[in-house]
Each structure stands twice: as structure tokens, then as C-alpha cells.
Design a protein around this motif. Structure first.
Motif, short mmCIF file in Angstrom:
data_model
loop_
_atom_site.label_atom_id
_atom_site.label_comp_id
_atom_site.label_asym_id
_atom_site.label_seq_id
_atom_site.Cartn_x
_atom_site.Cartn_y
_atom_site.Cartn_z
N ALA A 37 0.85 -1.20 0.00
CA ALA A 37 0.00 0.00 0.00
C ALA A 37 0.88 1.24 0.00
N ILE A 38 0.38 2.29 -0.61
CA ILE A 38 1.11 3.55 -0.61
C ILE A 38 1.19 4.08 0.82
N THR A 39 2.27 4.73 1.16
CA THR A 39 2.41 5.31 2.50
C THR A 39 1.34 6.37 2.73
N GLY A 40 1.15 6.72 4.00
CA GLY A 40 0.09 7.68 4.34
C GLY A 40 0.60 9.03 4.77
N GLY A 41 1.78 9.42 4.36
CA GLY A 41 2.33 10.72 4.75
C GLY A 41 3.36 11.18 3.74
N TYR A 96 -2.11 10.42 0.85
CA TYR A 96 -3.15 10.37 1.89
C TYR A 96 -3.81 9.01 1.79
N SER A 97 -3.37 8.11 2.69
CA SER A 97 -3.83 6.73 2.60
C SER A 97 -3.70 6.08 3.97
N TRP A 130 -7.09 8.84 -0.56
CA TRP A 130 -7.55 10.07 -1.21
C TRP A 130 -7.31 9.95 -2.71
N LEU A 131 -8.37 10.18 -3.48
CA LEU A 131 -8.29 10.17 -4.94
C LEU A 131 -8.83 11.49 -5.46
N TYR A 137 -12.98 15.14 2.63
CA TYR A 137 -11.86 16.00 3.01
C TYR A 137 -10.74 15.13 3.60
N LYS A 138 -9.51 15.58 3.41
CA LYS A 138 -8.34 14.78 3.78
C LYS A 138 -8.14 14.67 5.29
#
Length: 869
Positions: free
Chosen positions: A439-443, A462-463, A513-514, A550-551
Motif C-alpha cells: 500500500a502507498i504510504t500515508g504521509g 493520503y492513505s 484520497w483520490l 476531506y483529507k
């Protein structure tokens, strides 16, 4: 003797001797020097004694210094013999120990600016309607949507066939068909047809959002009830999209039914060579299921290949669930290239969801399941390296792959033991069965501080995917990538499962977030063996559910963790998207204030906005006050006491000029410009503008001009080769777009959604079969003709124009005021706006009454206009 009662703040005032109490009223209905009718009423100064009762009513302002006592307005009603002849306000002008002096009047009505202030149209509340996608376009356009009764049989919005640019087409061998022709090269798309809202329904909702109920005669007028206004917003503003759950499921194999994927793969050469395939642009993909009511997943056939375009409809956080199964296929076969029997010990395979890919993305696509740079800031031989636990999520840094969203990795044991440079072996795995989710990082990327500011956005993600976190090589907690998401159902828990070398499964449950208009695809990257490509098939399922717009909902800190901050996320939190619904307020102009829109709408149709009782606002047709029948007549021929008659001129302007705001660069105006016979060029300012000029033959030198901020609507004939017919379509573009010298391909990207709004009526349905969907678009027109009502949306001097329907223009300069003095009963006074005056055999309309005494002790002066209209 007439019985006069004056109530102030609902309390009966004392007037002492009725013989000495006098009230004189002035009321104006028509001013020929203005465009509109009105009903203004006030009194001359009147005096009330300072009795105990009156002192209490006025709060003893005659004995104490009360702040603001001369700015206070008191509710006031005046009754004569039980007939209410005045309902308004009383304002004090002088206070002594013996009396109160003031006057009655009807204050200026509360304006739209008083109600809405600086609120923009797209901020005026919430107006939700059902909307899932393209099917709802047909329902609104045909009046068959679920809430049609709520809207009194009139759709709150329609989706009209309007051109805000050129017809979107694809070329054939680099050549486009004519700009004014509809053929099989036209690409009909939901994005090209934003909603047109019903004016009255919209105003009701906007006022409701401000706490007011909209009432009034305008709401019963069929010509206004059926009126729609065009879409307007900046070209980059988010237009309406279907926000709904989306899913696509299917099967892909690198060799299926004797067909090789050779022509659609991309080869990447490194220490571990690989083939990558964009499954959504491949020959061998077989789609089993598509769930999408919003026209966000489009399937087309390009030659021997499938083309699937999966577009994100709105920016926001989505629940993404990705499931897949790997199946090794037996046997060796040569078709274009050599296919060997599938085997996860020999093969290393990644199946991953990517965003915004192009051909260059796949030409440079490597394996991403690395445990060192660029995924994490560590080298293979480094000290204190950190790793995910065995078979747990490996987080992919944007530096490694900025297109990455999530994925699954299986296999590769052979290379894990044979090659020292291997980057894809997690040393925490002890069972010799390599597999893990990704998974893509979240930061922020670990490299973000090294990047220039204009590139940093690409390296922030944002994930969130639930994770137990990373550990050091000795198994101790590394306090990194510890992500807590409560409430994830067991059946979609992020994991991979592999029991042998022939079959493997995996799934990822992610909140990510997309961005609106991003496209996503599924890619396969697999190892190239020395003798060929391992033969395998993949079953996949990808679903997206809109979640939070919203993020900030994500609780992921700079360590890409949530447990360190103590904040957990909940998978089952209520969605904040309006799934299956659309907020029409958000589709209103973002750069127009509500009060400006309302003011210009009233100006365009000569409407009156009045603050009614409590929290009600009346929107009235002023023309309703004009007397058009002779059922009510006040006969002054039989009335004595007319002592004199005088005539005064009306002082009409020499002309009235009414029209729209017109952009002379628009195609419609330019096309209607007259041609200079000598030069062959177009004569400036000679185009059709929808306006009207009304001459009065008056000797006065002034003229009255009025334009609203709305535009005239021009139409163009478009040839429909599919249905063998011609269509009249609104075209809202600059004229250079249609210049035959301009290149179609260059002009396709030009859009003009920011042009001034215009009005229209629905006139029919355009039913068109596209390659992807069946569109039922609304046809619109400048003309309404139904239920005995007819109107043309222009200001020309024709029987059915806006002028003739809604304005009162006195254009007879030979007319004049006739002024007479007379006595009127209270009942006659209150009905002056509904009555003709009969005098010497002629009928007159009352323009003004001055000095009306309800006690009939003195005569009032009536200013009359002889009936000629």
C-alpha cells in the motif's frame, strides 16, 4: 362620523377628540417615467396626545432619555369603520410632554442583500436531489424522477443538449468531420452536459436555506414556473458527477485461449527483468461484472484490445477494496514468445492498482515490493533496518512509484536464495513462502525535504491501511507504520494467503484520497525467466466506495502511524458523501452573489420581492397589479364635489431600451451581424441581441435603459446524420471556435462554461445512442407555449415578448395626467389598485392619490391616466 382606530404595536391609541384628529395618506401606483409598477404608501405628519395609554405604548419616551427612540419603527394599522386601510409602520419625528408627532409609512421591503449578504450562489444551503448517474439524466429530462410530485410535476433540473464548446469527437485517420455535424465519431459524455436548474424551484430552496419561505404570484405563473437557467461556473469548477459505489471484476491471463499478450506488454530490463501489462488496456481481459451507475467505468474496443477507463468522479477519501487470485497454468507453449508452466517459486508477480498512468509509466515500471531504497531510507547492508512482519503490509513510498495505490506480491523464492542483489526478500519471512500486501504510504515521502517545492505534492500521499507496524531485524518494535482502523470486516481484512506454488490469493482494504478525474488501472508485473514467461491467470475485483470528502479525516502522523498519537479511524464511520444524490446548490454559480442573482432576475422579468408576514418573502409579478378588466369601477360622474380638473404632462422619456448583457464575441451574436455589401465584412454591433427599443414620440430628451446580467440565448442548426434531421442547439462559445480555419483538434479543449447565464424552456427530448450509453438529453427553446400561456424570451416589440408579458410601458406621448379632487370611501381607497375610475364617459387608471382623508372632511387629489392600453 367615521370611526377611526389607530393601532400601534397591536394596542389601540387614544386620539382624544375625533373631530380634531386627522390623517392624510398619499399612495402611488404608477410612474410613467419608470419601467415598473409599484404601490408606495405613506401619511403626512400626524399628532397623538401624550396620554397615559399612549405613553405606555411608546415606552414613556417623552419622560426619559431612551436610546434610539427616533430610529425605532412601530407596527401600525389604521382602521376606518372596521376597514383596514393601512398596514405598515409608524415612525416618531417629534416628542414633547404633550404630544407625539410622526407619520405612517410602508418601509422599503427587505432586499435580497439584507437576507443573503455576501453569500455566493453555490454557498446558499443544501438542495439534494436523487442522482446516481446517466439513468437519472433521462428521468429528470422526461419528468419521471422519483420526487416529481414534490416539485409539482416540474423537474427541479434538466440536462439540456447545449454546446459549451465543440462537439467532442474522435478523428478518423487524423481527420474530423464537420463541426456542425453529429455522426458516429461524436463522443457523448455525461461531463459535457451540466444541469440547468428550474428558476422557481431554485429560488425556493435558496430562500429556504436562509430561513425564509418563498411565496407570491410569480410562483403560480406558468411562464416562470417552467423557466430554466443555464449552467455557469469557471471552466475548472467541479461539475456534477455521479457519486456512487463502483466495482469492476474479471479475469486476465498472459496466455488465454491461444492468444498471447505479447503485443500489449512492456519489458523492463534490470537485474530482475520483467514484463508489465496494463490490464485495462489488454487483449486478454475478460470483464465479468461492472457496478457503476455514474458512467465512471467506460469500456471500448480498440482493434484487438479492450480499453477500460476508470475515472474518479469526485475528489475525496474512498474505501478501496482490491481482491485477486493467482492461478498457475500448466504446460509449455510457444505463441509469439515462449510460455513456461507457471510456478510461484520460479515467478515473482505483483498485481497493483495504479493511478494516472500513461505509456511511459509502463515502460519504466519495475517491481515495487522492495524493502530498501527507494521505499524506505535504508540500504540492504545497513544497520538497524526496519521491515514489515512476515506477510504483513509493505508500504510503498511515492519516491519508489508516485502512481502506486495498493497491490499484492507473490512468489520469487528462487531469486531470494540465488541472487545477492535481491531487494524483494523480506528477511522476517521464515516459512520460505514469499507473499505480502502492498500500500502507498500515508504521509510524506522520506525524500520530500530533498525536493523543490513544486515537486513535493507528488511525494505526499493520503492513505491508510491497517497495519501492525514495522520491526527491526531482531524483531523489536520499530514504531513505524502502525495504522489502526477499527471495524474492518474479517472478510475483507488486508492479507495474502499462499499454500503452494500454484495458487495464491490476497486482498487490501484501504482508505485513500483520490482526485477528481484521476484514472486508475490494474497492472501486472511479473518476472521474465531465462526461457520464457510463466503461464498464469489472475482473477481480480476492484471496488471503490466514496467515503469522506476531506483529507483531514485521516489520522496518520509523520511517522505514518496512528497508534503513536492514540487516534484510531473507523471503517464503519458514516459516509459524508451524498451517495446517490446530488447537491444542486453546489452546481450554481460560484462567482455570483445570491442578492445580485435575485436582483437581476427580478429586473429581467419585472418582478417584485416583498418581505411578507414573519419569515416569508413574496415574489410577485408586478403586472398582476395592472387592471385589465372592468369589473371594478369607481364612478366619479355620479359623485359631486369635483371642484376642478387640471391636466399635467406625463413627461415620458423619448424611449425605453430593454435588453440583456451581450458578449459580442459569442458565436450567436457574431453569426447574426449584418454583412457590409462593400467590404464583405461584418458590421460591428449589428448582431441580434434580443433587446427592444420603444419610442414614445415624447419631446423629452431622456431615455430609460435597463439590462440584466443575463445573456440572450442564440441557437445554431446542427445536422444530425445519425437520425437524418436538423437540431436547433444553444451554442455558448466564442465565434472563433467555429471558424473553419481553426483546427478541430486544437479547439476541442476550449470550454466556455463561464459565459453569462441565459434562460430557456424545455421543448423536447433528444434520444441518442452512443457506443457507451443511451442518452436522453433535453432540447430547449426560447419559446414557451402551453396552457394558454405564450412567451418568447426577448424584449422585442412583439405580442409575446417579455416586455408584453411583464412590463407596463406608457408609450403614448399624447396622453397626460388628469387631476381631479374627490371624496372616496375607505373601501374605494383600499381598492384603487384594482379599479378603474369612470369620468365623463372615459375610463382612467389611478397613478397616484394625495391627501386622502379617511374621515372625508376634505377631498383627495387623484392623478389619473386615461385608459389607452
Amino acid at each position: 362620523m367615521a370611526n377611526i382606530e389607530l393601532y400601534i404595536n397591536k394596542q389601540l391609541c387614544e386620539t382624544e377628540n375625533p373631530d380634531n384628529f386627522s390623517v392624510y395618506l398619499k399612495r402611488q401606483f404608477i410612474n410613467p417615467a419608470e419601467l415598473s409598477t409599484k404601490d408606495a404608501q405613506r401619511s403626512y405628519d400626524m399628532q397623538l396626545p401624550a396620554t397615559a395609554v399612549n405613553n405606555a405604548i411608546f415606552g414613556y419616551t417623552n419622560t426619559e432619555e431612551v436610546k434610539g427612540k427616533f430610529s425605532q419603527l412601530y407596527d401600525a394599522q389604521l382602521l376606518v369603520d372596521g376597514i383596514k386601510i393601512f398596514d405598515g409602520k409608524f415612525k416618531l419625528s417629534e416628542i414633547t410632554r404633550d404630544y407625539y408627532k410622526g407619520n405612517l409609512g410602508v418601509p422599503a421591503p427587505k432586499t435580497a442583500k439584507d437576507i443573503f449578504g455576501e453569500t455566493m450562489m453555490n454557498q446558499a444551503g443544501t438542495w439534494l436531489v436523487d442522482f446516481k448517474g446517466i439513468e437519472d439524466i433521462a428521468l429528470y429530462n422526461t419528468g419521471k424522477h422519483s420526487e416529481i410530485e414534490k416539485y409539482e410535476g416540474i423537474s427541479p433540473c434538466i440536462f439540456p443538449f447545449v454546446l459549451y464548446g465543440l462537439l467532442p469527437k474522435r478523428s478518423q485517420n487524423g481527420i474530423y468531420s464537420d463541426k456542425n455535424r453529429i455522426d458516429n465519431t461524436v463522443l457523448f459524455d455525461i461531463n459535457d452536459y451540466p444541469p440547468s436548474v428550474n428558476c422557481i424551484h431554485m429560488l425556493k430552496e435558496v430562500f429556504k436555506g436562509a430561513g425564509y419561505e418563498l411565496t407570491g404570484s410569480a410562483l403560480a405563473d406558468e411562464r416562470l414556473k417552467q423557466l430554466y437557467v443555464s449552467y455557469k461556473n469557471p471552466n475548472d469548477y467541479e461539475k456534477v458527477q455521479a457519486v456512487c459505489e463502483m466495482k469492476i471484476a474479471g479475469t486476465w491471463g498472459n496466455l488465454m485461449n491461444g492468444v498471447s499478450e505479447k503485443k500489449r506488454y512492456y519489458k523492463t530490463v534490470s537485474w530482475l527483468d520483467s514484463y508489465s501489462v496494463d490490464l485495462f488496456n489488454s487483449q486478454n481481459i475478460k470483464i465479468k461484472e461492472v457496478v457503476d451507475s455514474g458512467y465512471n467505468i467506460k469500456q471500448t474496443q480498440v482493434g484487438n484490445s479492450n480499453n477500460i477507463k476508470f475515472t474518479i468522479p469526485q475528489s475525496g477519501l474512498y474505501k478501496l477494496i482490491f481482491k485477486a487470485q493467482y492461478r498457475a497454468k500448466e504446460g509449455n507453449e510457444y505463441i509469439d514468445i515462449n510460455f513456461e508452466e507457471g510456478d510461484l517459486e520460479q515467478d515473482f508477480i505483483e498485481l497493483k492498482v495504479l493511478r494516472n498512468c500513461d505509456e511511459d509509466t509502463f515502460k519504466n515500471l519495475f517491481f515495487d515490493n522492495s524493502f530498501y531504497k527507494n521505499n524506505i531510507n535504508q540500504n540492504k547492508e545497513g544497520q538497524n533496518n526496519k521491515y514489515p512482519k512476515a506477510h504483513q503490509v509493505n508500504f510503498i513510498d511515492p519516491k519508489q512509484n508516485p502512481h502506486f495505490i495498493c497491490g499484492l506480491a507473490w512468489g520469487g523464492e528462487y531469486y531470494s536464495t540465488q541472487r545477492e542483489e535481491n531487494l524483494y526478500n523480506n528477511p522476517m519471512v521464515k516459512d520460505y513462502m514469499l507473499h505480502n500486501p502492498m500500500a502507498i504510504t500515508g504521509g510524506n515521502s522520506w525524500t520530500i525535504e530533498e525536493l523543490p517545492p513544486n515537486e513535493q505534492d507528488r511525494y505526499k500521499a493520503y492513505s491508510a491501511v491497517a497495519s501492525e507496524g514495522y520491526v527491526y531485524s531482531d524483531g523489536k518494535d520499530a514504531n513505524m507504520f502502525k495504522i489502526r482502523i477499527d471495524g474492518i470486516p474479517e472478510k475483507i481484512k488486508t492479507q495474502t494467503i499462499r499454500k503452494d506454488n500454484s495458487n495464491a490469493t490476497g486482498q487490501v482494504a484501504q482508505i485513500v484520497w483520490l482526485e477528481k478525474d484521476e484514472t486508475i488501472t490494474i497492472a501486472s508485473t511479473s518476472r521474465i525467466r531465462i526461457l520464457g514467461w510463466g503461464h498464469h491467470e489472475i482473477d481480480f475485483e476492484l471496488s471503490l466506495e466514496p467515503f469522506i470528502p476531506y483529507k483531514g479525516w485521516l489520522k496518520v502522523d509523520e511517522n505514518n502511524s496512528t497508534l503513536t498519537s492514540g487516534e484510531a479511524m473507523n471503517w464503519n464511520a458514516p459516509t459524508e458523501f451524498e451517495l446517490g444524490r446530488m447537491n444542486l446548490i453546489k452546481q450554481l454559480p460560484s462567482n455570483i452573489k445570491v442578492n445580485d442573482w435575485v436582483e437581476n432576475f427580478c429586473k429581467a422579468f419585472n418582478l417584485d420581492l416583498v418581505h411578507g408576514k414573519k419569515n416569508t418573502i413574496e415574489l410577485n409579478v408586478k403586472n398582476k397589479n395592472i387592471i385589465n378588466n372592468i369589473t371594478n369601477i369607481i364612478d366619479l360622474d355620479k359623485r359631486g364635489g369635483i371642484s376642478q380638473r387640471t391636466n399635467n404632462p406625463l413627461k415620458l422619456p423619448y424611449s425605453y431600451e430593454l435588453g440583456f448583457t451581450v458578449d459580442t464575441n459569442e458565436e450567436g451574436y457574431y453569426r447574426k451581424m449584418e454583412i457590409d455589401e462593400k467590404t464583405g465584412g461584418r458590421i460591428p454591433n449589428s448582431g441580434e441581441n434580443g433587446g427592444g427599443i420603444y419610442l414614445t414620440d415624447s419631446i423629452e430628451t431622456n431615455k430609460i435603459s435597463q439590462t440584466s446580467n443575463f445573456s440572450y440565448c442564440w441557437y445554431m442548426d446542427i445536422i444530425d446524420d445519425i437520425n437524418n434531421t436538423s437540431l436547433s442547439i444553444p451554442v455558448i462559445t466564442d465565434h472563433d471556435l467555429w471558424d473553419n480555419k481553426s483546427d478541430y483538434a486544437d479547439m476541442l479543449s476550449k470550454e466556455y462554461y463561464d459565459k453569462a447565464q441565459r434562460f430557456w424552456y424545455q421543448s423536447g427530448i433528444y434520444d441518442i445512442q452512443s457506443k457507451e450509453n443511451n442518452f436522453k438529453l433535453a432540447m430547449v427553446s426560447n419559446t414557451y407555449n402551453d396552457k394558454g400561456k405564450r412567451i418568447i424570451l426577448d424584449y422585442k416589440d412583439t405580442p409575446n415578448s417579455i416586455i408584453q408579458n411583464y412590463f407596463l410601458l406608457l408609450t403614448h406621448s399624447d396622453n397626460n395626467y388628469t387631476i381631479v379632487d374627490c371624496l372616496l370611501t375607505p373601501e374605494e381607497y383600499i381598492n384603487l389598485n384594482k379599479s378603474f375610475i369612470k369620468l365623463n364617459g372615459d375610463l382612467y387608471t389611478v397613478a397616484e392619490i394625495d391627501g386622502y382623508d379617511p374621515t372625508c372632511k376634505r377631498k383627495a387629489s387623484l392623478k389619473l391616466i386615461r385608459k389607452t392600453i
